[in-house]
Each structure stands twice: as structure tokens, then as C-alpha cells.
Scaffold this active site. Sequence first.
Site, mmCIF file in Angstrom:
data_model
loop_
_atom_site.group_PDB
_atom_site.id
_atom_site.type_symbol
_atom_site.label_atom_id
_atom_site.label_comp_id
_atom_site.label_asym_id
_atom_site.label_seq_id
_atom_site.Cartn_x
_atom_site.Cartn_y
_atom_site.Cartn_z
ATOM 1 N N TYR A 36 0.729 39.865 -68.775
ATOM 2 C CA TYR A 36 1.073 38.847 -69.779
ATOM 3 C C TYR A 36 1.546 39.473 -71.087
ATOM 4 O O TYR A 36 2.258 38.835 -71.856
ATOM 5 C CB TYR A 36 -0.141 37.947 -70.076
ATOM 6 C CG TYR A 36 -0.565 37.051 -68.948
ATOM 7 C CD1 TYR A 36 0.084 37.065 -67.721
ATOM 8 C CD2 TYR A 36 -1.626 36.181 -69.103
ATOM 9 C CE1 TYR A 36 -0.313 36.251 -66.688
ATOM 10 C CE2 TYR A 36 -2.033 35.359 -68.065
ATOM 11 C CZ TYR A 36 -1.375 35.396 -66.857
ATOM 12 O OH TYR A 36 -1.769 34.588 -65.832
ATOM 13 N N LYS A 54 -6.483 45.120 -57.198
ATOM 14 C CA LYS A 54 -5.560 45.286 -56.073
ATOM 15 C C LYS A 54 -5.267 46.785 -55.974
ATOM 16 O O LYS A 54 -4.107 47.239 -56.020
ATOM 17 C CB LYS A 54 -4.294 44.441 -56.326
ATOM 18 C CG LYS A 54 -3.353 44.340 -55.150
ATOM 19 C CD LYS A 54 -3.874 43.489 -54.013
ATOM 20 C CE LYS A 54 -2.875 43.492 -52.860
ATOM 21 N NZ LYS A 54 -3.401 42.872 -51.639
ATOM 22 N N ASP A 113 -6.778 39.454 -53.053
ATOM 23 C CA ASP A 113 -6.425 38.502 -51.986
ATOM 24 C C ASP A 113 -7.659 38.120 -51.179
ATOM 25 O O ASP A 113 -7.889 36.942 -50.877
ATOM 26 C CB ASP A 113 -5.290 39.054 -51.093
ATOM 27 C CG ASP A 113 -5.447 40.523 -50.719
ATOM 28 O OD1 ASP A 113 -6.384 41.182 -51.205
ATOM 29 O OD2 ASP A 113 -4.619 41.012 -49.926
ATOM 30 N N ASP A 121 -6.949 34.501 -64.274
ATOM 31 C CA ASP A 121 -6.310 33.204 -64.520
ATOM 32 C C ASP A 121 -6.241 32.401 -63.214
ATOM 33 O O ASP A 121 -6.658 31.240 -63.128
ATOM 34 C CB ASP A 121 -4.897 33.464 -65.078
ATOM 35 C CG ASP A 121 -4.219 32.219 -65.619
ATOM 36 O OD1 ASP A 121 -4.809 31.132 -65.549
ATOM 37 O OD2 ASP A 121 -3.077 32.350 -66.115
ATOM 38 N N ASP A 164 -8.821 28.964 -61.745
ATOM 39 C CA ASP A 164 -8.349 27.627 -61.339
ATOM 40 C C ASP A 164 -8.857 27.320 -59.932
ATOM 41 O O ASP A 164 -9.258 26.190 -59.624
ATOM 42 C CB ASP A 164 -6.815 27.558 -61.348
ATOM 43 C CG ASP A 164 -6.244 27.094 -62.697
ATOM 44 O OD1 ASP A 164 -6.874 27.378 -63.737
ATOM 45 O OD2 ASP A 164 -5.167 26.452 -62.714
HETATM 46 C C1 LIG Z 1 -0.513 29.930 -71.029
HETATM 47 C C2 LIG Z 1 -1.374 30.447 -69.900
HETATM 48 C C3 LIG Z 1 -1.365 31.927 -69.802
HETATM 49 C C4 LIG Z 1 -2.758 29.984 -70.109
HETATM 50 C C5 LIG Z 1 -3.552 29.909 -68.852
HETATM 51 O O1 LIG Z 1 -3.136 29.506 -67.781
HETATM 52 C C6 LIG Z 1 -4.949 30.266 -68.961
HETATM 53 O O2 LIG Z 1 -5.342 30.987 -69.869
HETATM 54 O O3 LIG Z 1 -5.719 29.864 -68.073
HETATM 55 MG MG LIG Z 2 -4.749 29.245 -66.319
#
Ligand SMILES: CC(C)CC(=O)C(=O)O
Ligand SMILES: [Mg+2]
Length: 347
Positions: A136, A186, A218, A242, A246
Amino acid sequence: MALIALLPGDGIGPEVITQARRVLDALDLDLTYEEVPVGGVAYHTLGHPLPESTLDVARRADALLFGAVGDPTCDNLERSLRPEQAILGLRKHLGLFSNLRPATLFEGLEDASALKPEVARQIDLVIVRELNGDVYFGEKGRRVRPDGAREGYDIMSYDEHEVRRIARVGFETARKRRGQLCSVDKANVLETSQLWRDVVIEVAADYPDVTLSHMYVDNAAMQLVRNPGQFDVIVTGNLFGDILSDQASMCAGSIGMLPSASLDDAGKGLYEPIHGSAPDIAGQGKANPCAAILSAALMLRHSLGQAAAADRIEAAVARAIRDGARTADLGGTMTTSAMGDAVLGVL
Ligand SMILES: CC(C)CC(=O)C(=O)O
Ligand SMILES: [Mg+2]
Ligand SMILES: NC(=O)C1=CN([C@@H]2O[C@H](COP(=O)(O)OP(=O)(O)OC[C@H]3O[C@@H](n4cnc5c(N)ncnc54)[C@H](O)[C@@H]3O)[C@@H](O)[C@H]2O)C=CC1
């Protein structure tokens, strides 16, 4: 009196932060707030997604409560002006390198989880995500190759200092929990991950009471769904963390349930739900505010020394959920503010 910078941002950000603020107000704590624009709303009003005036307040504040950024009307802007750059900028400017993302299943949410109920009940983990480095923040760009093909690139890199400091947070977090740290990388293909693994192993020498394991990302994605109960603390890089967080959120019922704390090394923090601005449901009263409310609880605990108040908020969310409060993402019909009412009702 502690100063809280309130950064609601875009989309559902303001909707969920409104509920978090109602909950904080109900506790009658000695807090003062300064609300400042960030993201698309800041771009539209002040010409930049992270204006200097917003950064000033962020620097002065004792803690930051953040909603989300991301505005589809800004999609065609150059990268440095896109709303998402605001959250990356805040993390970098404020030195918020460690991102704690706890994932647990609240009693009663078995039906909302993507997992079988008996598997879902086992999820009780913290993802410790590095937040200031990785792909990033590496050099990035576009170029046209001599053969005429367009190319995009993002350099993935970590230095040993960055890995060491997040590894320490991982070990410290594991030490306070069940004493198990899984480092996700990884290393079978990435040089960055090989350094990561070497440094994590070096740091482990200072934590003989913590059991360290390593897993490729993975496999970790698969194991999170197959058997999340095997994880106590996961420490990983910015990109992998990240994505895995999720995924972990759906094991726990919804992305609308997971809070996060982004911390520097001196106790200052930015607190935000792990989700984004959700343009598909923005303005419809459908957003689940629990992740934002639980983020406010993390703020009280980690930056403001108010652990008892944090416990009260978390217990109130748990009780509201146990009593059947459900927004649409959890299979219910409650609006965002009705969910806030349910938590306030318990408080
Ligand atoms: C703008 C993204 C890098 C933010 C994101 O998906 C996160 O930090 O979970
Ligand atoms: Mg995110
Ligand atoms: N920290 C931040 O500010 C983040 C910003 N973003 C940005 O947000 C925008 C949208 O990104 P997406 O990929 O769609 O991710 P998203 O997290 O905003 O939404 C993904 C899906 O989850 C749902 N969802 C998210 N939060 C919810 C909640 N509280 N209650 C119920 N449902 C919820 C959304 O409706 C959508 O279907 C983009 O501009 C993205 O860059 C994405 C992630 C984090």
C-alpha cells in the site's frame, strides 16, 4: 477532558458514527468532540480528501473516531485525491502502525455466520495487521513498456524495523490472551515474507511463553473458514491482514460487527469499523452500527483509560444482539438508528 476527533467521512460513515456518538453520550464521560471532514466530503468542500485543517485536529486529539471513506463520484480523480488516500494518510502521518481487529461471534449470531453454528462458535481471535508499510505504501505507478504494453506496479517491501515492531505487538497481544501467535505470510514465494518470517522468529526469543506458528496466507484463508478456533492471534502484513479480516468478519456474522483499533507506540489511536463506506446501502438506514459502536469501546479502553465504560458498551451490544436486535446484514429488519436504540436501551 479528553479531545476526540470525530471523522464520519462518506457513505454509511456518518450514519454509523451518529449511533456510536449517541452511545458515548449516554455514558456521560468527560469527553469533548471536534468534528472534521475527511474523504470525499472533504474533497467536495475543501478540495482535498485529507485537508491540513483536518490533520491539525487529528494531531491535537487524544483519539480519533473514524467512520469510512470512499465516494463513487470521485472514482475518476487522480490517485492522490481519491477519498481512500485520506485513511492511508492518517495512518501514516500519525504513525498508526498496528491495527488490532478482534473477531468473535456474539451469542445468537450463529445463523448470520457463513460457517456451521458449531464451527462459528469457536471464532475468538485478533488479527494484528501491520498498517504503515507493504504494497500500500511502496513505490507505485504506471508506465508504457518499450513493446507498447501498459504496465502498473506497486512495490511490496518491509524493513526489519517495521516487522520487528509489529511482531512485538503480536507477541504482546498473544501473551495477554491464550498465548498462541500465528504469523501469516507467503514466504514460499515472496522475499518480503522471507524477511518477515526471519524477523518474527528472532523476536520470538523474547517471548518463550508464547507459542509461535507460521502459515502461508492462502492456507490461512482456507483454515479461517474450516477451523477458526485454531487461531488466537494472527500477525500479518498490511495487504494480507486487510483481506483476512473481511473474511473473518463473515465467520463472525457480518462485516458490520467488526471494530478496529489503529495504534501508534504511545497510546494514541484511530478507531474505525473495518468496513468501508458501503455506497450500495448508504442513505437507506440499513447499515449495522455495531462495528462503529464497538470501535468506540476500543477507543475508551486503549486510548482513554476507561476500561469499565468499554466493558459496558460491549456488554450492551452483546445483550441487544442476544435479545434479537438485528439489522438487515444479520437477517433482521431494524434500521441503523433502531439498532442504536436497542444498545442504548440496554445501557
Ligand atoms: C482504503 C483501504 C486500504 C482501507 C481498507 O480496506 C482497510 O483498511 O480495511
Ligand atoms: Mg479493508
Ligand atoms: N477504512 C475505510 O474507510 C475503507 C474504505 N473503503 C472504501 O469504501 C468504498 C466501498 O468499498 P466496498 O469494497 O464496497 O467495501 P464496503 O466494506 O464498504 O462494503 C462491502 C459490502 O459490505 C456491506 N457493508 C459494509 N458495511 C456494512 C455495515 N455496517 N452494515 C451492513 N452492511 C455493510 C456493503 O453494503 C457492501 O455490500 C470504496 O470506496 C472503498 O475503497 C473500503 C474499506 C475500508
